[in-house]
Design a protein around this motif. Structure first.
Motif, PDB file in Angstrom:
ATOM      1  N   LEU A 223       3.615 -16.355  -0.414  1.00  0.00           N
ATOM      2  CA  LEU A 223       2.350 -16.123  -1.115  1.00  0.00           C
ATOM      3  C   LEU A 223       1.589 -14.960  -0.503  1.00  0.00           C
ATOM      4  CD1 LEU A 223       1.172 -19.829  -1.637  1.00  0.00           C
ATOM      5  CD2 LEU A 223       2.008 -18.239  -3.386  1.00  0.00           C
ATOM      6  N   ARG A 224       1.545 -14.934   0.846  1.00  0.00           N
ATOM      7  CA  ARG A 224       0.833 -13.850   1.513  1.00  0.00           C
ATOM      8  C   ARG A 224       1.520 -12.517   1.258  1.00  0.00           C
ATOM      9  NH1 ARG A 224      -4.055 -12.370   2.595  1.00  0.00           N
ATOM     10  NH2 ARG A 224      -4.319 -11.265   4.585  1.00  0.00           N
ATOM     11  N   SER A 225       2.859 -12.536   1.280  1.00  0.00           N
ATOM     12  CA  SER A 225       3.606 -11.298   1.038  1.00  0.00           C
ATOM     13  C   SER A 225       3.377 -10.796  -0.384  1.00  0.00           C
ATOM     14  CB  SER A 225       5.097 -11.548   1.261  1.00  0.00           C
ATOM     15  OG  SER A 225       5.343 -11.926   2.593  1.00  0.00           O
ATOM     16  N   GLN A 226       3.382 -11.715  -1.349  1.00  0.00           N
ATOM     17  CA  GLN A 226       3.145 -11.315  -2.739  1.00  0.00           C
ATOM     18  C   GLN A 226       1.762 -10.699  -2.915  1.00  0.00           C
ATOM     19  OE1 GLN A 226       3.882 -14.876  -4.932  1.00  0.00           O
ATOM     20  NE2 GLN A 226       6.127 -14.801  -4.623  1.00  0.00           N
ATOM     21  N   ALA A 227       0.779 -11.256  -2.203  1.00  0.00           N
ATOM     22  CA  ALA A 227      -0.578 -10.694  -2.273  1.00  0.00           C
ATOM     23  C   ALA A 227      -0.592  -9.285  -1.692  1.00  0.00           C
ATOM     24  CB  ALA A 227      -1.559 -11.600  -1.521  1.00  0.00           C
ATOM     25  N   PHE A 228       0.096  -9.121  -0.536  1.00  0.00           N
ATOM     26  CA  PHE A 228       0.182  -7.791   0.058  1.00  0.00           C
ATOM     27  C   PHE A 228       0.883  -6.818  -0.884  1.00  0.00           C
ATOM     28  CE2 PHE A 228      -0.211  -9.686   4.512  1.00  0.00           C
ATOM     29  CZ  PHE A 228      -1.488  -9.190   4.693  1.00  0.00           C
ATOM     30  N   ILE A 229       1.974  -7.286  -1.495  1.00  0.00           N
ATOM     31  CA  ILE A 229       2.739  -6.405  -2.398  1.00  0.00           C
ATOM     32  C   ILE A 229       1.876  -5.989  -3.586  1.00  0.00           C
ATOM     33  CG2 ILE A 229       4.666  -6.380  -4.037  1.00  0.00           C
ATOM     34  CD1 ILE A 229       6.217  -8.117  -2.010  1.00  0.00           C
ATOM     35  N   ARG A 230       1.113  -6.951  -4.155  1.00  0.00           N
ATOM     36  CA  ARG A 230       0.244  -6.603  -5.295  1.00  0.00           C
ATOM     37  C   ARG A 230      -0.795  -5.551  -4.886  1.00  0.00           C
ATOM     38  NH1 ARG A 230       0.462 -12.228  -6.274  1.00  0.00           N
ATOM     39  NH2 ARG A 230      -1.562 -12.498  -5.243  1.00  0.00           N
ATOM     40  N   ASP A 231      -1.404  -5.740  -3.721  1.00  0.00           N
ATOM     41  CA  ASP A 231      -2.396  -4.766  -3.259  1.00  0.00           C
ATOM     42  C   ASP A 231      -1.767  -3.405  -3.024  1.00  0.00           C
ATOM     43  OD1 ASP A 231      -4.289  -6.746  -3.373  1.00  0.00           O
ATOM     44  OD2 ASP A 231      -4.234  -7.215  -1.224  1.00  0.00           O
ATOM     45  N   LEU A 232      -0.573  -3.401  -2.427  1.00  0.00           N
ATOM     46  CA  LEU A 232       0.101  -2.123  -2.177  1.00  0.00           C
ATOM     47  C   LEU A 232       0.508  -1.448  -3.487  1.00  0.00           C
ATOM     48  CD1 LEU A 232       2.320  -3.154   0.863  1.00  0.00           C
ATOM     49  CD2 LEU A 232       0.418  -1.528   0.890  1.00  0.00           C
ATOM     50  N   GLN A 233       0.982  -2.258  -4.468  1.00  0.00           N
ATOM     51  CA  GLN A 233       1.348  -1.677  -5.758  1.00  0.00           C
ATOM     52  C   GLN A 233       0.143  -1.070  -6.470  1.00  0.00           C
ATOM     53  OE1 GLN A 233       3.259  -5.009  -7.627  1.00  0.00           O
ATOM     54  NE2 GLN A 233       5.336  -4.373  -6.983  1.00  0.00           N
ATOM     55  N   THR A 234      -1.028  -1.723  -6.334  1.00  0.00           N
ATOM     56  CA  THR A 234      -2.259  -1.167  -6.931  1.00  0.00           C
ATOM     57  C   THR A 234      -2.606   0.169  -6.289  1.00  0.00           C
ATOM     58  OG1 THR A 234      -3.088  -3.385  -7.391  1.00  0.00           O
ATOM     59  CG2 THR A 234      -4.711  -1.587  -7.307  1.00  0.00           C
ATOM     60  N   GLU A 235      -2.505   0.235  -4.960  1.00  0.00           N
ATOM     61  CA  GLU A 235      -2.807   1.493  -4.266  1.00  0.00           C
ATOM     62  C   GLU A 235      -1.817   2.583  -4.666  1.00  0.00           C
ATOM     63  OE1 GLU A 235      -3.100   0.986  -0.102  1.00  0.00           O
ATOM     64  OE2 GLU A 235      -4.967  -0.177  -0.194  1.00  0.00           O
ATOM     65  N   ILE A 236      -0.524   2.169  -4.784  1.00  0.00           N
ATOM     66  CA  ILE A 236       0.486   3.158  -5.188  1.00  0.00           C
ATOM     67  C   ILE A 236       0.181   3.706  -6.582  1.00  0.00           C
ATOM     68  CG2 ILE A 236       2.922   3.404  -5.848  1.00  0.00           C
ATOM     69  CD1 ILE A 236       3.576   1.452  -3.578  1.00  0.00           C
ATOM     70  N   SER A 237      -0.218   2.816  -7.494  1.00  0.00           N
ATOM     71  CA  SER A 237      -0.541   3.253  -8.854  1.00  0.00           C
ATOM     72  C   SER A 237      -1.702   4.234  -8.857  1.00  0.00           C
ATOM     73  CB  SER A 237      -0.869   2.033  -9.710  1.00  0.00           C
ATOM     74  OG  SER A 237      -1.239   2.417 -11.011  1.00  0.00           O
ATOM     75  N   GLU A 238      -2.742   3.910  -8.076  1.00  0.00           N
ATOM     76  CA  GLU A 238      -3.893   4.811  -8.011  1.00  0.00           C
ATOM     77  C   GLU A 238      -3.519   6.147  -7.376  1.00  0.00           C
ATOM     78  OE1 GLU A 238      -6.866   2.645  -5.952  1.00  0.00           O
ATOM     79  OE2 GLU A 238      -7.289   1.274  -7.627  1.00  0.00           O
ATOM     80  N   LEU A 239      -2.690   6.096  -6.326  1.00  0.00           N
ATOM     81  CA  LEU A 239      -2.263   7.334  -5.672  1.00  0.00           C
ATOM     82  C   LEU A 239      -1.418   8.181  -6.620  1.00  0.00           C
ATOM     83  CD1 LEU A 239      -1.398   5.947  -2.131  1.00  0.00           C
ATOM     84  CD2 LEU A 239      -3.234   7.540  -2.694  1.00  0.00           C
ATOM     85  N   ARG A 240      -0.574   7.549  -7.423  1.00  0.00           N
ATOM     86  CA  ARG A 240       0.257   8.309  -8.369  1.00  0.00           C
ATOM     87  C   ARG A 240      -0.610   8.966  -9.456  1.00  0.00           C
ATOM     88  NH1 ARG A 240       5.545   4.343  -9.000  1.00  0.00           N
ATOM     89  NH2 ARG A 240       6.653   5.166  -7.141  1.00  0.00           N
TER      90      ARG A 240
END
Length: 490
Positions: A223-240
């Protein structure tokens, strides 16, 4: 009137070992009589065993032999009468009462014994006068008045029968021992199977608990990893998106406009902190290891402890099974022995500890006051007692519901959180180690190290009931699994 000699026969005065008239006759406890030298020699050939050659009655201790003077005097009289009779003419009838052999009956004929060609009886006598083997009828007729003795075969028969009897009894003893060994072996097998069955049951339960811990840890990590992954994916999307906007400007033909545009470079991205994941993994491994270590200690050293009534203070009430103790206001009428405490309301366990590792648990529940630990065998049990390690007492105390101390001089305060409902005690005699555990959370409360030189006993004090506030008993419970009721889980 018949003379006394007419009612006597040589058989009555014959030693059954040498088959001759008694010489210094002795009587043994079973009532049979023998020549003193004959029975002594016979017993010397038996080793430690000692029994009567006739009735086979055995004696634990070799009887003391004393001359039977009455029998000796009668025997001597009989010998004189026999000598007088044997000097009479040979024409005396064979069935004459004066014949000393008239009452002797022919013995049973063995199939291996030679027979008298005249009378068909066993040749069990020796005529010393003619130096020939004769039967009992020969002695009464043809060899009447001769010097006649019994054959040595009779003596050998008695000795051989005695040896046979000894060996038959030895076989019976061995068979009895084998039967006992078989019973004990079956009991040990059953005990071993039962012990390992309980151990396997406990291991399976521990395995289930650990698997549950692993699964819960895995789920939490996922669960914690999935939360981290979602946050990282959001940052990646914004950076792209940001990268795409800048790339469009670089591809524009209007280079003047490119330099005029001032992009927003104040947009900062902070890499998410994933160190919490490592911390969670560390805690997870510690928790798993703690369960493994605690359960290993518990299974390998748990002991069945019961309370020693003879040591209990007169105000203490011990349950019938010896597993519970509480204090009442009035004194009981009990023997005032040297083992009994007469001032401190405490009691010892019956099981002594002089080596190895030992673990037991006690239900303390919501009691406001109690003492638990160990004590030396030689402690003072009378009057005022100074309870510290120097005087043979090692124990943890609770006072006023929240104050925990280890009884040293001065007492050592202990921070205990959370408050235990079950307290586990672990003793390693060789290491001089005493540890207290919160058995509910499987966590260590306190460890004290010393050196032990004599037998130790579990120590219990429910303390006074404080007007009903502390009336609950201390309950010794099965070490596995722990539960508030003190009953073993099914």
């Amino acid at each position: 009137m018949s003379s006394p000699g007419e009612f006597l026969s040589e058989e009555q005065f014959t030693c059954s070992i040498c088959l001759d008239v008694f010489t210094n006759p002795v009587s043994i406890p079973c009532g049979h009589s023998f020549c003193s030298s004959c029975i002594t020699s016979y017993w010397e050939g038996q080793g430690k065993s000692c029994f009567c050659p006739l009735c086979k009655e055995s004696f634990r201790k070799r009887p003391e032999l004393h001359i039977n003077h009455t029998l000796k005097e009668i025997t001597e009289q009989f010998k004189r009468m026999a000598e007088t009779t044997m000097s009479a003419p040979r024409s005396a009838p064979a069935d004459s009462p004066s014949n000393p052999f008239s009452a002797v009956k022919p013995g049973a004929t063995s199939s291996s014994e030679p027979l008298c060609p005249r009378h068909g009886h066993s040749l069990e006598l020796l005529c010393k006068t003619d130096q020939t083997c004769i039967c009992i009828t020969c002695a009464e007729r043809e060899h009447y008045g001769h010097s006649v003795i019994e054959s040595q075969l009779r003596i050998l028969e008695v000795e051989l029968q005695g040896l046979i009897t000894v060996r038959e009894r030895k076989i019976e003893e061995i068979q009895t021992s084998l039967a006992e060994i078989q019973v004990n072996a079956e009991r040990e097998k059953a005990g071993t199977v039962s012990m390992f069955a309980e151990l396997m049951k406990a291991v399976e339960k521990s395995q289930a608990e650990l698997l549950e811990v692993v699964e819960m840890g895995q789920q939490a990590a996922e669960l914690r990893s999935q939360a981290f992954i979602r946050d990282l994916q959001t940052e990646i999307s914004e950076l792209r998106n940001r990268f795409s906007n800048i790339n469009q400007l670089t591809q524009s033909q209007d280079h003047v406009s490119f330099f005029k545009v001032k992009p927003d470079l104040n947009y900062h991205f902070t890499l998410l902190d994933t160190s919490n994941m490592c911390y969670l993994c560390h805690l997870f491994h510690l928790y798993v290891c703690k369960h493994l270590v605690f359960n290993s200690v518990l299974f390998l050293s748990s002991v069945d402890v019961t309370l020693d009534r003879d040591s209990a203070h007169p105000r203490l009430i011990i349950s019938d099974d010896g597993k519970q103790v509480h204090c009442r206001d009035r004194y009981q009428t009990v023997p005032d022995t040297i083992e009994r405490f007469d001032r401190v309301v405490c009691v010892l366990g019956r099981q002594g500890i002089s080596s190895g590792c030992h673990y037991w648990e006690v239900v303390v529940g919501e009691k406001t006051d109690w003492d638990l630990g160990i004590a030396s065998h030689s402690i003072n049990r009378k009057g005022k007692i100074v309870t510290n390690p120097a005087n043979g007492f090692w124990f943890l105390s609770l006072r006023d519901k929240h104050e925990y101390v280890f009884r040293t001089e001065p007492s050592m305060p202990i921070v205990v959180h959370p408050k235990p409902q079950h307290v586990g005690m672990y003793v390693d005699y060789e290491k001089g180690q005493l540890s207290f555990y919160n058995a509910d959370t499987k966590s260590l409360i306190f460890t004290f190290t010393d050196s032990f030189a004599e037998t130790l006993y579990p120590f219990f004090s429910p303390c006074t009931n404080k007007s009903g506030k502390n009336e609950a008993p201390l309950i010794i419970c099965p070490a596995y699994p722990a539960n508030p009721s003190g009953q073993t889980e099914k």
